[in-house]
Write a protein that holds these residues in place. Structure first.
Motif, PDB file in Angstrom:
ATOM      1  N   THR A 132       0.823  -1.204   0.000  1.00  0.00           N
ATOM      2  CA  THR A 132       0.000   0.000   0.000  1.00  0.00           C
ATOM      3  C   THR A 132       0.856   1.253   0.000  1.00  0.00           C
ATOM      4  O   THR A 132       0.367   2.345  -0.257  1.00  0.00           O
ATOM      5  CB  THR A 132      -0.917   0.011   1.241  1.00  0.00           C
ATOM      6  N   VAL A 133       2.143   1.097   0.321  1.00  0.00           N
ATOM      7  CA  VAL A 133       3.095   2.213   0.309  1.00  0.00           C
ATOM      8  C   VAL A 133       4.405   1.708  -0.268  1.00  0.00           C
ATOM      9  O   VAL A 133       4.609   0.508  -0.429  1.00  0.00           O
ATOM     10  CB  VAL A 133       3.336   2.772   1.729  1.00  0.00           C
ATOM     11  N   ASN A 134       5.305   2.624  -0.545  1.00  0.00           N
ATOM     12  CA  ASN A 134       6.607   2.214  -1.050  1.00  0.00           C
ATOM     13  C   ASN A 134       7.522   1.787   0.082  1.00  0.00           C
ATOM     14  O   ASN A 134       8.432   1.005  -0.101  1.00  0.00           O
ATOM     15  CB  ASN A 134       7.260   3.336  -1.859  1.00  0.00           C
TER      16      ASN A 134
ATOM     17  N   ARG B  74      -6.698 -11.742  -3.686  1.00  0.00           N
ATOM     18  CA  ARG B  74      -6.658 -10.532  -4.515  1.00  0.00           C
ATOM     19  C   ARG B  74      -5.864  -9.408  -3.853  1.00  0.00           C
ATOM     20  O   ARG B  74      -5.265  -8.584  -4.535  1.00  0.00           O
ATOM     21  CB  ARG B  74      -8.084 -10.070  -4.827  1.00  0.00           C
ATOM     22  N   THR B  75      -5.856  -9.349  -2.540  1.00  0.00           N
ATOM     23  CA  THR B  75      -5.083  -8.311  -1.854  1.00  0.00           C
ATOM     24  C   THR B  75      -3.770  -8.855  -1.303  1.00  0.00           C
ATOM     25  O   THR B  75      -2.774  -8.145  -1.254  1.00  0.00           O
ATOM     26  CB  THR B  75      -5.893  -7.701  -0.690  1.00  0.00           C
TER      27      THR B  75
ATOM     28  N   LEU C 241      -2.343  -4.458   6.558  1.00  0.00           N
ATOM     29  CA  LEU C 241      -3.391  -4.819   7.509  1.00  0.00           C
ATOM     30  C   LEU C 241      -4.321  -3.643   7.774  1.00  0.00           C
ATOM     31  O   LEU C 241      -5.550  -3.792   7.781  1.00  0.00           O
ATOM     32  CB  LEU C 241      -2.769  -5.281   8.836  1.00  0.00           C
ATOM     33  N   ASP C 242      -3.750  -2.460   7.990  1.00  0.00           N
ATOM     34  CA  ASP C 242      -4.564  -1.282   8.270  1.00  0.00           C
ATOM     35  C   ASP C 242      -5.478  -0.948   7.095  1.00  0.00           C
ATOM     36  O   ASP C 242      -6.605  -0.485   7.288  1.00  0.00           O
ATOM     37  CB  ASP C 242      -3.666  -0.083   8.575  1.00  0.00           C
ATOM     38  N   ALA C 243      -4.988  -1.201   5.860  1.00  0.00           N
ATOM     39  CA  ALA C 243      -5.769  -0.865   4.672  1.00  0.00           C
ATOM     40  C   ALA C 243      -6.863  -1.890   4.378  1.00  0.00           C
ATOM     41  O   ALA C 243      -7.972  -1.525   3.981  1.00  0.00           O
ATOM     42  CB  ALA C 243      -4.842  -0.733   3.464  1.00  0.00           C
TER      43      ALA C 243
END
Length: 354
Positions: free
Chosen positions: A10-12, A200-201, A276-278
């Motif tokens: 979700t982030v770099n 998928r995630t 996890l947070d996302a």
């Protein structure tokens, strides 16, 4: 948080172990976002790498091989849990989105392998593929480096272990069947979850779980020794699927199944927390609490042996469930040993006399 569709991280992320500067996203990407008001889709970039050797050695006591080949660096499958992510920092790239979008290909791999196998002091033992990044990730369709390596192994009758989570391996079933005829190959398919929504995630660009099960079936029908690996098991994410995964891979024709508990080395831990947070904010704290319990109070346990299986009550529970599921599915403890006595060095400028 804006989530990049079709990507795992979700982030770099960041790393200061190799002087990698902190950056949430690349500068040009961020500039475009500010100008246009939306983030553009990340494209996969492939850079050619020219190493001097291709066989990597290791002396880890809890790994069943001492040498491996990785045709690629980085992996477009984007599995958020991938323990290889930190290796991208060696290239001053992020273990996050860079790892799954900025890839490296080694087109000289087969030629390098041929040269190394031709050395007079070469001692034969199985070569593992898929130990760091997947040899059948999407770019293999065009680069075909894994196939070229396999062609050398077929020519020299050299044993190999292959680990993948992709049904693209079926494109090489002709070479694998050739090796299997002389007990020179074993394949392991990773089946992490049967739930396509989780997959998928968790591993967004890896093939659908059903396609992996079909690959197991086709490999088994072709006489190629194939096992499965439920890797990783993540508490409160996919551990409830243990019994179903074991039963399905057995029904598909796998000879055995193993598992590894989730590992969060170095920069993987913060990337995993962000994931996890996302995607699972309702249980993020619970998941990390169980993982720390498995890892002696830390996010990760680097110690040989325990790093694969964990420790404590949760580890014991997962282990007992897995053993019971294996037994119910009819798996035994027979270990597959590949032949090494058929090896013949590759032909050089002078053809073989015999």
């Amino acid at each position: 948080m804006a989530i990049e569709k079709g990507r795992g991280a979700t982030v770099n992320g960041e790393s200061d172990r190799f002087n990698l500067p902190q950056r949430a996203v690349d500068g040009d990407w961020l500039d475009l976002a500010l100008l246009e008001g939306a983030l553009p889709r990340l494209r996969t970039e492939v850079t050619v790498e020219r190493p001097r050797t291709i066989i990597v050695r290791n002396a880890s006591p809890d790994i069943g091989f001492d040498r491996s080949i990785n045709a690629y660096r980085g992996c477009e499958h984007g599995c958020i849990y991938c323990y290889a992510r930190p290796s991208h920092a060696y290239h001053d790239l992020s273990p996050g989105l860079d790892f799954e979008t900025k890839l490296f290909a080694k087109p000289d791999a087969a030629a390098l392998l041929r040269a190394e196998l031709a050395r007079k002091n070469y001692s034969v033992a199985p070569i593992a593929m898929g130990t760091n990044t997947d040899p059948y990730q999407p770019i293999e369709k065009d680069w075909r480096i894994t196939r070229q390596v396999l062609e050398v192994l077929v020519e020299t009758r050299h044993p190999t272990f292959i680990t993948t989570k992709s049904d693209r391996i079926l494109r090489d079933i002709d070479l694998l069947a050739d090796l299997a005829h002389d007990n020179l190959v074993a394949v392991m398919l990773s089946v992490t979850t049967l739930d396509p929504k989780v997959a998928r995630t968790l591993e967004p660009r890896a093939p659908h779980p059903e396609r992996r099960l079909e690959a197991i079936a086709q490999l088994a029908q072709a006489g190629i020794p194939v096992t499965a690996n439920m890797s990783p098991i993540i508490p409160a994410i996919n551990d409830h699927e243990i019994e179903n995964v074991v039963a399905r891979v057995a029904a598909a024709g796998a000879r055995d199944i193993n598992y590894i508990l989730v590992r969060l080395p170095h920069e993987v831990a913060p990337l995993f927390r962000a994931w996890l947070d996302a995607h699972h904010p309702d249980r993020a704290a619970k998941v990390m609490a169980i993982i720390r319990d498995l890892r002696g109070g830390r996010d990760n346990d680097p110690n040989f042996g325990s790093r694969m299986r964990g420790q404590g009550v949760w580890a014991d529970l997962i282990r007992s469930r897995f053993v019971k599921a294996r037994r119910k599915a009819g798996f035994d403890d027979e270990r597959l040993t590949l032949r090494t006595d058929l090896f013949r060095p590759p032909e050089g400028a002078q053809m073989r006399l015999f």
